[in-house]
Design a protein around this motif. Sequence first.
Motif, PDB file in Angstrom:
ATOM      1  N   LEU A 343      20.927 201.446  59.017  1.00  0.00           N
ATOM      2  CA  LEU A 343      19.617 201.063  59.525  1.00  0.00           C
ATOM      3  C   LEU A 343      19.310 199.582  59.331  1.00  0.00           C
ATOM      4  CD1 LEU A 343      17.676 204.236  58.402  1.00  0.00           C
ATOM      5  CD2 LEU A 343      17.756 203.381  60.749  1.00  0.00           C
ATOM      6  N   HIS A 344      19.811 198.984  58.244  1.00  0.00           N
ATOM      7  CA  HIS A 344      19.507 197.579  58.005  1.00  0.00           C
ATOM      8  C   HIS A 344      20.367 196.648  58.849  1.00  0.00           C
ATOM      9  CE1 HIS A 344      22.957 198.173  55.313  1.00  0.00           C
ATOM     10  NE2 HIS A 344      23.145 196.859  55.394  1.00  0.00           N
ATOM     11  N   GLU A 345      21.305 197.225  59.626  1.00  0.00           N
ATOM     12  CA  GLU A 345      22.178 196.411  60.463  1.00  0.00           C
ATOM     13  C   GLU A 345      21.935 196.667  61.948  1.00  0.00           C
ATOM     14  OE1 GLU A 345      26.196 197.012  59.230  1.00  0.00           O
ATOM     15  OE2 GLU A 345      25.969 195.863  57.385  1.00  0.00           O
ATOM     16  N   LEU A 346      20.744 197.131  62.289  1.00  0.00           N
ATOM     17  CA  LEU A 346      20.411 197.339  63.695  1.00  0.00           C
ATOM     18  C   LEU A 346      18.983 196.870  63.957  1.00  0.00           C
ATOM     19  CD1 LEU A 346      18.388 200.025  63.896  1.00  0.00           C
ATOM     20  CD2 LEU A 346      20.529 201.240  63.518  1.00  0.00           C
ATOM     21  N   MET A 347      18.706 196.639  65.236  1.00  0.00           N
ATOM     22  CA  MET A 347      17.368 196.246  65.677  1.00  0.00           C
ATOM     23  C   MET A 347      16.934 197.185  66.797  1.00  0.00           C
ATOM     24  SD  MET A 347      16.082 193.462  64.133  1.00  0.00           S
ATOM     25  CE  MET A 347      15.125 192.526  65.309  1.00  0.00           C
ATOM     26  N   CYS A 348      15.688 197.655  66.720  1.00  0.00           N
ATOM     27  CA  CYS A 348      15.137 198.519  67.758  1.00  0.00           C
ATOM     28  C   CYS A 348      14.007 197.799  68.474  1.00  0.00           C
ATOM     29  CB  CYS A 348      14.622 199.822  67.157  1.00  0.00           C
ATOM     30  SG  CYS A 348      15.921 200.911  66.584  1.00  0.00           S
ATOM     31  N   LYS A 349      13.990 197.945  69.785  1.00  0.00           N
ATOM     32  CA  LYS A 349      12.966 197.276  70.573  1.00  0.00           C
ATOM     33  C   LYS A 349      12.491 198.198  71.682  1.00  0.00           C
ATOM     34  CE  LYS A 349      12.180 193.388  73.696  1.00  0.00           C
ATOM     35  NZ  LYS A 349      12.825 192.287  74.452  1.00  0.00           N
ATOM     36  N   MET A 350      11.178 198.336  71.818  1.00  0.00           N
ATOM     37  CA  MET A 350      10.624 199.098  72.913  1.00  0.00           C
ATOM     38  C   MET A 350      10.734 198.279  74.195  1.00  0.00           C
ATOM     39  SD  MET A 350       6.758 200.440  73.595  1.00  0.00           S
ATOM     40  CE  MET A 350       6.259 198.855  74.248  1.00  0.00           C
ATOM     41  N   ASN A 351      11.219 198.917  75.259  1.00  0.00           N
ATOM     42  CA  ASN A 351      11.368 198.216  76.526  1.00  0.00           C
ATOM     43  C   ASN A 351      10.055 198.222  77.302  1.00  0.00           C
ATOM     44  OD1 ASN A 351      14.158 199.217  75.693  1.00  0.00           O
ATOM     45  ND2 ASN A 351      14.670 197.869  77.374  1.00  0.00           N
ATOM     46  N   ARG A 352       9.589 197.038  77.671  1.00  0.00           N
ATOM     47  CA  ARG A 352       8.380 196.907  78.472  1.00  0.00           C
ATOM     48  C   ARG A 352       8.656 197.367  79.903  1.00  0.00           C
ATOM     49  NH1 ARG A 352       4.220 195.999  74.831  1.00  0.00           N
ATOM     50  NH2 ARG A 352       4.985 194.616  73.176  1.00  0.00           N
ATOM     51  N   ASP A 353       7.579 197.461  80.691  1.00  0.00           N
ATOM     52  CA  ASP A 353       7.719 197.971  82.060  1.00  0.00           C
ATOM     53  C   ASP A 353       8.760 197.203  82.858  1.00  0.00           C
ATOM     54  OD1 ASP A 353       5.790 199.789  81.468  1.00  0.00           O
ATOM     55  OD2 ASP A 353       4.157 198.729  82.473  1.00  0.00           O
ATOM     56  N   GLN A 354       8.776 195.892  82.722  1.00  0.00           N
ATOM     57  CA  GLN A 354       9.711 195.076  83.498  1.00  0.00           C
ATOM     58  C   GLN A 354      11.126 195.113  82.924  1.00  0.00           C
ATOM     59  OE1 GLN A 354       7.150 194.025  81.782  1.00  0.00           O
ATOM     60  NE2 GLN A 354       7.607 192.215  80.541  1.00  0.00           N
ATOM     61  N   GLU A 355      11.301 195.734  81.762  1.00  0.00           N
ATOM     62  CA  GLU A 355      12.613 195.758  81.115  1.00  0.00           C
ATOM     63  C   GLU A 355      13.327 197.099  81.247  1.00  0.00           C
ATOM     64  OE1 GLU A 355      11.887 192.681  77.405  1.00  0.00           O
ATOM     65  OE2 GLU A 355      11.079 194.716  77.236  1.00  0.00           O
ATOM     66  N   VAL A 356      12.634 198.127  81.728  1.00  0.00           N
ATOM     67  CA  VAL A 356      13.273 199.435  81.842  1.00  0.00           C
ATOM     68  C   VAL A 356      14.348 199.385  82.918  1.00  0.00           C
ATOM     69  CG1 VAL A 356      11.273 200.709  80.986  1.00  0.00           C
ATOM     70  CG2 VAL A 356      11.492 200.264  83.443  1.00  0.00           C
ATOM     71  N   LEU A 357      15.383 200.207  82.733  1.00  0.00           N
ATOM     72  CA  LEU A 357      16.547 200.143  83.610  1.00  0.00           C
ATOM     73  C   LEU A 357      16.463 201.070  84.810  1.00  0.00           C
ATOM     74  CD1 LEU A 357      19.397 199.922  80.935  1.00  0.00           C
ATOM     75  CD2 LEU A 357      18.157 198.072  82.083  1.00  0.00           C
ATOM     76  N   ASP A 358      15.574 202.088  84.754  1.00  0.00           N
ATOM     77  CA  ASP A 358      15.428 202.996  85.887  1.00  0.00           C
ATOM     78  C   ASP A 358      14.023 203.568  85.864  1.00  0.00           C
ATOM     79  OD1 ASP A 358      15.534 204.916  83.845  1.00  0.00           O
ATOM     80  OD2 ASP A 358      17.648 205.343  84.169  1.00  0.00           O
ATOM     81  N   ASP A 359      13.843 204.784  86.360  1.00  0.00           N
ATOM     82  CA  ASP A 359      12.497 205.351  86.491  1.00  0.00           C
ATOM     83  C   ASP A 359      11.981 206.014  85.222  1.00  0.00           C
ATOM     84  OD1 ASP A 359      12.324 204.480  89.075  1.00  0.00           O
ATOM     85  OD2 ASP A 359      13.032 206.356  89.966  1.00  0.00           O
ATOM     86  N   ARG A 360      12.772 206.026  84.177  1.00  0.00           N
ATOM     87  CA  ARG A 360      12.268 206.545  82.901  1.00  0.00           C
ATOM     88  C   ARG A 360      11.414 205.466  82.231  1.00  0.00           C
ATOM     89  NH1 ARG A 360      15.319 211.219  79.762  1.00  0.00           N
ATOM     90  NH2 ARG A 360      16.297 212.313  81.506  1.00  0.00           N
ATOM     91  N   LEU A 361      10.223 205.856  81.792  1.00  0.00           N
ATOM     92  CA  LEU A 361       9.240 204.877  81.353  1.00  0.00           C
ATOM     93  C   LEU A 361       9.302 204.539  79.872  1.00  0.00           C
ATOM     94  CD1 LEU A 361       6.144 206.181  83.350  1.00  0.00           C
ATOM     95  CD2 LEU A 361       7.726 204.348  83.980  1.00  0.00           C
ATOM     96  N   TYR A 362       9.558 205.541  79.013  1.00  0.00           N
ATOM     97  CA  TYR A 362       9.385 205.355  77.572  1.00  0.00           C
ATOM     98  C   TYR A 362      10.754 205.232  76.911  1.00  0.00           C
ATOM     99  CZ  TYR A 362       4.873 206.910  79.187  1.00  0.00           C
ATOM    100  OH  TYR A 362       3.699 207.022  79.887  1.00  0.00           O
ATOM    101  N   CYS A 363      11.232 204.009  76.846  1.00  0.00           N
ATOM    102  CA  CYS A 363      12.603 203.756  76.392  1.00  0.00           C
ATOM    103  C   CYS A 363      12.610 202.727  75.267  1.00  0.00           C
ATOM    104  CB  CYS A 363      13.463 203.242  77.544  1.00  0.00           C
ATOM    105  SG  CYS A 363      13.483 204.340  78.991  1.00  0.00           S
ATOM    106  N   LEU A 364      13.635 202.796  74.455  1.00  0.00           N
ATOM    107  CA  LEU A 364      13.862 201.773  73.431  1.00  0.00           C
ATOM    108  C   LEU A 364      15.344 201.453  73.371  1.00  0.00           C
ATOM    109  CD1 LEU A 364      15.143 203.015  70.509  1.00  0.00           C
ATOM    110  CD2 LEU A 364      12.912 204.097  70.477  1.00  0.00           C
ATOM    111  N   GLY A 365      15.616 200.186  73.108  1.00  0.00           N
ATOM    112  CA  GLY A 365      16.995 199.751  72.980  1.00  0.00           C
ATOM    113  C   GLY A 365      17.364 199.594  71.520  1.00  0.00           C
ATOM    114  N   VAL A 366      18.534 200.049  71.158  1.00  0.00           N
ATOM    115  CA  VAL A 366      19.052 199.907  69.799  1.00  0.00           C
ATOM    116  C   VAL A 366      20.224 198.933  69.853  1.00  0.00           C
ATOM    117  CG1 VAL A 366      20.058 201.064  67.809  1.00  0.00           C
ATOM    118  CG2 VAL A 366      18.345 202.250  69.203  1.00  0.00           C
ATOM    119  N   GLN A 367      20.055 197.766  69.239  1.00  0.00           N
ATOM    120  CA  GLN A 367      21.091 196.741  69.221  1.00  0.00           C
ATOM    121  C   GLN A 367      21.764 196.735  67.858  1.00  0.00           C
ATOM    122  OE1 GLN A 367      21.888 194.580  71.873  1.00  0.00           O
ATOM    123  NE2 GLN A 367      23.654 194.041  70.613  1.00  0.00           N
ATOM    124  N   LEU A 368      23.080 196.850  67.854  1.00  0.00           N
ATOM    125  CA  LEU A 368      23.840 196.880  66.601  1.00  0.00           C
ATOM    126  C   LEU A 368      24.413 195.500  66.308  1.00  0.00           C
ATOM    127  CD1 LEU A 368      25.765 200.209  67.298  1.00  0.00           C
ATOM    128  CD2 LEU A 368      23.552 199.910  66.194  1.00  0.00           C
TER     129      LEU A 368
END
Length: 509
Positions: A343-368
């Motif tokens: 957990l201390h070696e990753l970053m989580c970010k909620m994707n804003r409307d302009q950042e979502v990749l398709d029609d799913r609205l509530y997404c978050l990206g996990v960067q390792l």
Amino acid sequence: MAGETPQSVEVVKVGFLGLSDGKREPEIVRVQLTSDSLVLQREETVYGNSLAAISSQVNNFDIDSNRERSVILRRQKSGGLGLSIKGGAEHNIPVLISRIFKDQAADQTGQLFVGDAIIKVNGVNVEHSTHDDVVQHLKNSPDDVKLTVRYYRAATPYLRAPAKRSRYSSETCNGNATVAENDTSNSEWKTPPRSPTVPLTGGRYEKRWTNILTIPLAMAALTKYQTGTDKLRPNSFEVWGGDGVTSAVLHCNDVTEVSDWCRVITTAIAAANATFIKISNDTASPLHQITHMGWMSERIGASKSFQNWKPRFVALRGEDMFIMDTPPVSQRDWVRCDRMYKLHELMCKMNRDQEVLDDRLYCLGVQLSTGESCYLSVETKEELTLWLGAIQTATHHAVRIIGRKTFGVSWQRRLSALTLDFTSGFTLYDGENKTVLWTYKFSQLKGSSDDNKSKIKLLFQSPNLRHIETQELECPSLQALLFSMHAFLSAKLAAVDPMFVRSLANMAV
């Protein structure tokens, strides 16, 4: 009443929805949401005041189990043959009549009974055939079907026991489908011929709600999306159990009804998961406490044209994030998990409307820190907020568990070691003699910058508060250092001012 939910279980919501198997028009069923399960019920006509009374009377019948009987059935346009079957060679028993429907073809003959083993279909011996083979014989038969049967008393416990896998399917033999894996003791029990000395008393036809599918809520999932896509189901949703197999697609009248059902079901699932977590944590060590867990969806594919969504069970436990295909049911499942991230070696970010990749609205990206990433989705904004808060809490807990983290760095062309310590802050040690070169508290860090490759510049407030001291480092694992710094700083701030951290989480959403 048979099939009713026991009164000791709290009923949260009851309603009537359409149940679909994806092949036919939805069937209207009664849906009962209890504190621990989602129960689907079908209204059926049964004979007798109670199943216990029927069972007692059936067991007293004087039947010649060795006598074969031949019966002619005429297939009806509506209702088909009017019976369901169960068993087969794959179960080491003959194919058995498990249900007879009132006023339909089988019932009208007066000669077929639940518990009859089908020996022949139109003269073809099927006594040792599989379930599917007998289905095909019945489907391919002409409208007049000749069945040769023999009553099979030993089948009574098998017919009255719940199915091992409760998955919705059509049970009526109508010439198009014959599937009876869901037969229970609540079927209409048309009794075999009885001895004149044993009258059947107190019996009558009654309508009763019988359970056709029960989905435990612990580690269950709900989705409004069509399987594997980013497209919403029209006025419907799917619930599947923790086994990933037991599922039901339920249809509502409008969007409002969908939202209402989804809200109460997801709330009940969260409560069931919280109970499971508490029980698990009561017996687990402090290093293996579960912070949060549940189903999310992971996007597979790099473009909108070629993408797919897969259900993943995500758990935050100890200092790790686990991403699994199925929920853990034993300690081995945790150990064997293929994808486990610190957990201390990753970053989580909620994707804003302009950042979502398709029609799913509530997404978050996990960067390792290794450069890998995953893109996860949930159903509602509230659920996304819950996950972001849970990941933050779990990360703080992980930092307290590990206590300190050291990275090999270069400072003023000297090989050194930079240690992040939850208690003391930043400390730089000489790589050869281990002497302390400098140290700062986390609160003294006023800013940082990096070249996104290996170099980082840290700006610290001097102890006398008169100027800013700059320390330039070179670290081969720069991303891991940056992510760990963020985790340690956030955990330290949470320990000092939890309200401020919670306000930051709310601002992020």
